[in-house]
Structures are given as structure tokens and as C-alpha cells.
Design a protein around this motif. Structure first.
Motif, PDB file in Angstrom:
ATOM      1  N   GLU A  74      65.558  65.527  30.149  1.00 37.40           N
ATOM      2  CA  GLU A  74      65.126  64.478  30.584  1.00 37.40           C
ATOM      3  C   GLU A  74      64.595  63.735  32.037  1.00 37.40           C
ATOM      4  OE1 GLU A  74      65.065  61.674  28.234  1.00 37.40           O
ATOM      5  OE2 GLU A  74      65.725  62.837  26.935  1.00 37.40           O
ATOM      6  N   ASP A  75      63.753  63.804  32.559  1.00 37.70           N
ATOM      7  CA  ASP A  75      63.797  63.515  34.233  1.00 37.70           C
ATOM      8  C   ASP A  75      63.674  62.176  35.174  1.00 37.70           C
ATOM      9  OD1 ASP A  75      61.055  62.373  32.570  1.00 37.70           O
ATOM     10  OD2 ASP A  75      59.750  64.359  33.538  1.00 37.70           O
ATOM     11  N   TRP A  76      64.595  61.102  34.210  1.00 42.34           N
ATOM     12  CA  TRP A  76      64.178  59.743  34.727  1.00 42.34           C
ATOM     13  C   TRP A  76      65.424  59.199  34.845  1.00 42.34           C
ATOM     14  CZ3 TRP A  76      64.503  55.592  31.452  1.00 42.34           C
ATOM     15  CH2 TRP A  76      64.000  55.987  30.475  1.00 42.34           C
ATOM     16  N   THR A 102      69.603  67.689  30.307  1.00 40.75           N
ATOM     17  CA  THR A 102      70.059  67.194  28.754  1.00 40.75           C
ATOM     18  C   THR A 102      71.120  66.334  29.155  1.00 40.75           C
ATOM     19  OG1 THR A 102      71.816  69.097  28.777  1.00 40.75           O
ATOM     20  CG2 THR A 102      69.481  69.459  28.049  1.00 40.75           C
ATOM     21  N   SER A 103      71.799  65.249  28.095  1.00 44.62           N
ATOM     22  CA  SER A 103      72.531  64.052  28.116  1.00 44.62           C
ATOM     23  C   SER A 103      73.658  64.528  26.251  1.00 44.62           C
ATOM     24  CB  SER A 103      71.753  62.494  27.836  1.00 44.62           C
ATOM     25  OG  SER A 103      72.120  62.070  28.031  1.00 44.62           O
ATOM     26  N   PRO A 104      74.675  64.755  26.805  1.00 44.38           N
ATOM     27  CA  PRO A 104      74.892  64.379  25.200  1.00 44.38           C
ATOM     28  C   PRO A 104      75.080  63.153  24.664  1.00 44.38           C
ATOM     29  CG  PRO A 104      76.613  64.042  27.187  1.00 44.38           C
ATOM     30  CD  PRO A 104      75.247  64.042  27.880  1.00 44.38           C
ATOM     31  N   SER A 130      61.983  58.744  38.798  1.00 39.61           N
ATOM     32  CA  SER A 130      62.284  59.783  38.411  1.00 39.61           C
ATOM     33  C   SER A 130      63.657  60.435  39.136  1.00 39.61           C
ATOM     34  CB  SER A 130      61.062  60.850  39.190  1.00 39.61           C
ATOM     35  OG  SER A 130      61.623  61.183  40.407  1.00 39.61           O
ATOM     36  N   ARG A 131      64.583  61.553  37.729  1.00 39.51           N
ATOM     37  CA  ARG A 131      65.548  61.469  38.755  1.00 39.51           C
ATOM     38  C   ARG A 131      65.798  62.577  39.690  1.00 39.51           C
ATOM     39  NH1 ARG A 131      67.544  66.491  36.754  1.00 39.51           N
ATOM     40  NH2 ARG A 131      66.123  67.473  35.793  1.00 39.51           N
ATOM     41  N   ARG A 132      63.895  63.202  40.017  1.00 39.03           N
ATOM     42  CA  ARG A 132      64.819  64.067  40.798  1.00 39.03           C
ATOM     43  C   ARG A 132      64.382  63.366  42.222  1.00 39.03           C
ATOM     44  NH1 ARG A 132      61.274  68.987  40.841  1.00 39.03           N
ATOM     45  NH2 ARG A 132      63.143  70.646  39.021  1.00 39.03           N
TER      46      ARG A 132
END
Lengths: 220, 220
Positions: free
Chosen positions: A32-34, A73-75, A90-92
Motif C-alpha cells: 500500500e503506497d498511498w 502493510t495494513s492489518p 502518496s504515503r511517502r
DNA sequence: CGGCCGTTTGAGTCACCTCAACCACGGTGG
DNA sequence: CCACCGTGGTTGAGGTGACTCAAACGGCCG
């Protein structure tokens, strides 16, 4: 709430995205990148057992944040409970922004602390409350989260006309009950005059005080 | 874990404190002005209904953090489950440190995110699992949190001899069950050869794999 | 020894689950 | 326009897992 300067900075690096109801947005898979904030609609966060049993562990309403910084990762899975509009980035970039802007980080930290509190509050419901208390508490919670959008200071006396963002099945999954039980409890609430049902999703809370008492949060 | 430089800085403004078992450390009242890290022992966080029903919403083990920065009230109570040693410091000072030391704030944020995950994981247990699955999952969780202190890499094959930090009543309050039910489930686990009980608090896990299966987390 | 506390064990009950039929609504196609 | 069907919700009858109440146990301490 995010402050205006945060928002403008974020918006420059964001794009809006729409999802129809019933769509899985993020799985538990890696990569997951956002992240995103909810613009409109409701998202349910679900956690499930390998045999298929499922539990809704949180609802996200407009202005809430979706995503898990500092982890790829998300649980749990995120799924739209209604049509949803997201403001994605974006997560970054978000992580970088958290470093650059201490007050944004502060805000995010406090929000996360509130999430812990909310989750633990719900644990009390799941572990202790009876079916009728659970349903009453759910209606209250939804009314409170949905209320502010309609009027800023609608007090306990106002009539709350709400559109449920969840199906019976989803309500059951959130409350740790079966959908039949939820349906029966709604029946009893209506018979008691506490609520009134219109169509499947639409209800009006006729006796807010009574609902609060039934939810078990209030003494007596 | 806190890095050494954080710890030394913190320790300069901290003092150790001991509490016997069964002591309420922080209530839900306002005016909590300090935080702490657990040095030894176990603390239970409880949330309760006005009529007395109680739910344990979290356990704190050594190295965990206790307190609620940025708020003078905590929504739940903290009580010692065993004898506890705390490393206390003023809430104000900790908040200040979070501002001054971005990486400490980062660490605290990530820990808080983990707390959200843990709470939601437990919601799955409370909402979906059967009594036997709940008890199995609890034993596993305790074994995992207590394990690392005895050996760093004890795998599934090792025999786990653990001292329960909770009474039957507390186990029940954590799992959303009655103490009688917990007792019966422990019976069944022992009869099946999965665990062995010694005294009230001491058990050894004889079949870790089997316990994992019974906990419902594993397929099959 | 006797009382207390936490735990175990047993018997009976009930809240919620399970299974299954039924209903209301909306869409689809003939 | 209506028959058909799929979906989500309601309602009913019966079953059961966990609760309730109650008694007995065993270790600890005075």
C-alpha cells in the motif's frame, strides 16, 4: 481537522478519487503506497478470521484519515460502506510531510490517540453490552458522527433524521451480533417509540434521551 | 524501545515508584499530570459501564507506556494486575520532550499506531470468537508478550511455562466472558493435553501449535 | 481449627444463534 | 405492462453456548 495551510500543501500533491459502494479499497496485502482523507461517504475497516467470520473494527467518516504511515502493510481491509470520495496522496509524501511539519505530526498523533480511545470504547460495547444496548449505542454513535454536518449545535431535543450508512449485515458485523438480532432489536426500538423506520436505511430518532439510556452509557 | 539517549534524558527527570497488586493507579478523573513506562509487572486498562460491568481494554507489559499526553483526562482506569514498578515523569515534561525530539515523537507515534492495531485485533476476538477460541488466544497473547524476556528466539517447539498475570475474573473481563466459562475452557484445554495447570496462576503450554489452531487465527 | 478468597464443578435457564420461510422492493426482459 | 427473479430485510420456531445461581473445594492465614 487539518488547518488550511496543511490542506493547501497537501492538495497540491493529491488527487481526488471516487469509489462506488461495496468496493474494497485496501486489502491486507503488502505494497500500500498511498493515504487519503475522506471527502464524503463512509468507509468500514474490517478484520476477519480465516474461516470467514468478519468484524468491522472501525468506521471512517468525512475528514477522517485512511492509511497506515510507516508501514507498507495494513492489518485490516478498508471497504466502502457507501459511495465514497477520497482525497489521495502518496504515503511517502505524507510521511515526509509529517517530518517537515511538526504541528501536522502533532495533529496526526492526537488523532491516533483518539482512535485508540474509540477502539477501546467499542471493546466495552463488544464485551459487556447486551444486544439491545449495542444497537442503541450504534444508532447514537452514527447520529453523533453524522449530525454535525446537518446542524452545528443540534442538541438532545432535536429530531434526528439519519440515513444509516450500514446494511443490517454490516451493523451486525460491527456489533458482534447476527443480522436477525439487529433487525429484531430495531423492531423493539420502534415498538417502544424510540425510533421510527422509513425505508431500509432511513430512520428518525424520536427519543434521543431514551436511546441514551438504553445504550447503557447513562446511569439508570 | 526507547533509544539510550532518550532514556538517559528521561531518567534525569523521572523517579521510580512501586505499586502492589490490585492498586488503582490512574482513575478517569481529571488532573492526571504524569506519565510512566512500565519497568516490571503488568497493568490492566479497564473501561466500565455505570452499572458496574467492566471490560479490560488493554494490558501493559514492561517497556510499555502508561499515560495520555495532551489530555488531562483519561477515558479509562489503570490498575495493577501484579506488583508493578514504574518509571514516572511529569506529563508536561514528556510533552515538551515530544516537541523537542522529533524522533522520540516518531517512536511514540508508531507505538500508538500499533496500539490501534492491537485494540482492533482484540475487537475481532470479542465480536467473533467462541469462548474456547478466546481463552486459547489469550494464553497465546500472554505467552508471546511474556516470552521474549526468557529467551529471544524461543520458537513454536519450545515448552512455554508461563505465570498468568491475571486472575480468572480478570481473564473473563478481558475476554468478554464469565469467570466460570474461563475456568471450564481451561479445563477442556488441559483435558485435551494442550496445556497443563500447576497452581492458580502457573500453566505450561504443551502444544503451542494446537493452541494456535484453537485460537482461530490459523486456518483449519 | 475455622473463616476467607479464588477457583472449580454442577444443574438449570435464557439471550442470542440457526435455519428457514416469507416479504418488499427494484431491475430486467419478454 | 406484467411476470420473473435477485437482493436485503423481516419474522417465526427451535436449538444451544454461555450465563446464572449455587454448592463444594483447596490453599492461606489468623
Amino acid at each position: 481537522m487539518l488547518s488550511p495551510e496543511h490542506l493547501t500543501k497537501l492538495n497540491r500533491h493529491s488527487h481526488h478519487k471516487r469509489y462506488p459502494v461495496g468496493q474494497v479499497i485496501t486489502g491486507m496485502s503488502a505494497g500500500e503506497d498511498w493515504c487519503a482523507t475522506i471527502v464524503s461517504g463512509v468507509i468500514k475497516l474490517t478484520n476477519s478470521l480465516p474461516d470467514g467470520r468478519q468484524q468491522i473494527v472501525g468506521l471512517l467518516f468525512p475528514a477522517d484519515f485512511l492509511g497506515r504511515p510507516f508501514k507498507t502493510t495494513s492489518p485490516y481491509a478498508a471497504e466502502t460502506a457507501t459511495d465514497v470520495e477520497l482525497c489521495c496522496f502518496s504515503r511517502r509524501y505524507f510521511e515526509q510531510l509529517l517530518v517537515e511539519q511538526p504541528d501536522l505530526k502533532q495533529l496526526y498523533l492526537e488523532r491516533t490517540l483518539d482512535q485508540v480511545d474509540a477502539a477501546r470504547e467499542w471493546m466495552l460495547l463488544l464485551g459487556c453490552k447486551t444486544a439491545s444496548e449495542k444497537v442503541a449505542a450504534l444508532l447514537l454513535m452514527i447520529a453523533r458522527r453524522l449530525g454535525p454536518t446537518t446542524c452545528a449545535a443540534c442538541s438532545a431535543h432535536a429530531v434526528h433524521n439519519i440515513e444509516l450508512p450500514l446494511s443490517r449485515t454490516e451493523m451486525a458485523e460491527y456489533l458482534g451480533l447476527r443480522l436477525e438480532t439487529v433487525s429484531r432489536q430495531l423492531n423493539r426500538l420502534e415498538a417502544a417509540g424510540t425510533i421510527k423506520r422509513f425505508d431500509r436505511r432511513g430512520i428518525v430518532i424520536r427519543d434521543m434521551r431514551g436511546l441514551e439510556k438504553l445504550s447503557g452509557e447513562l446511569p439508570l
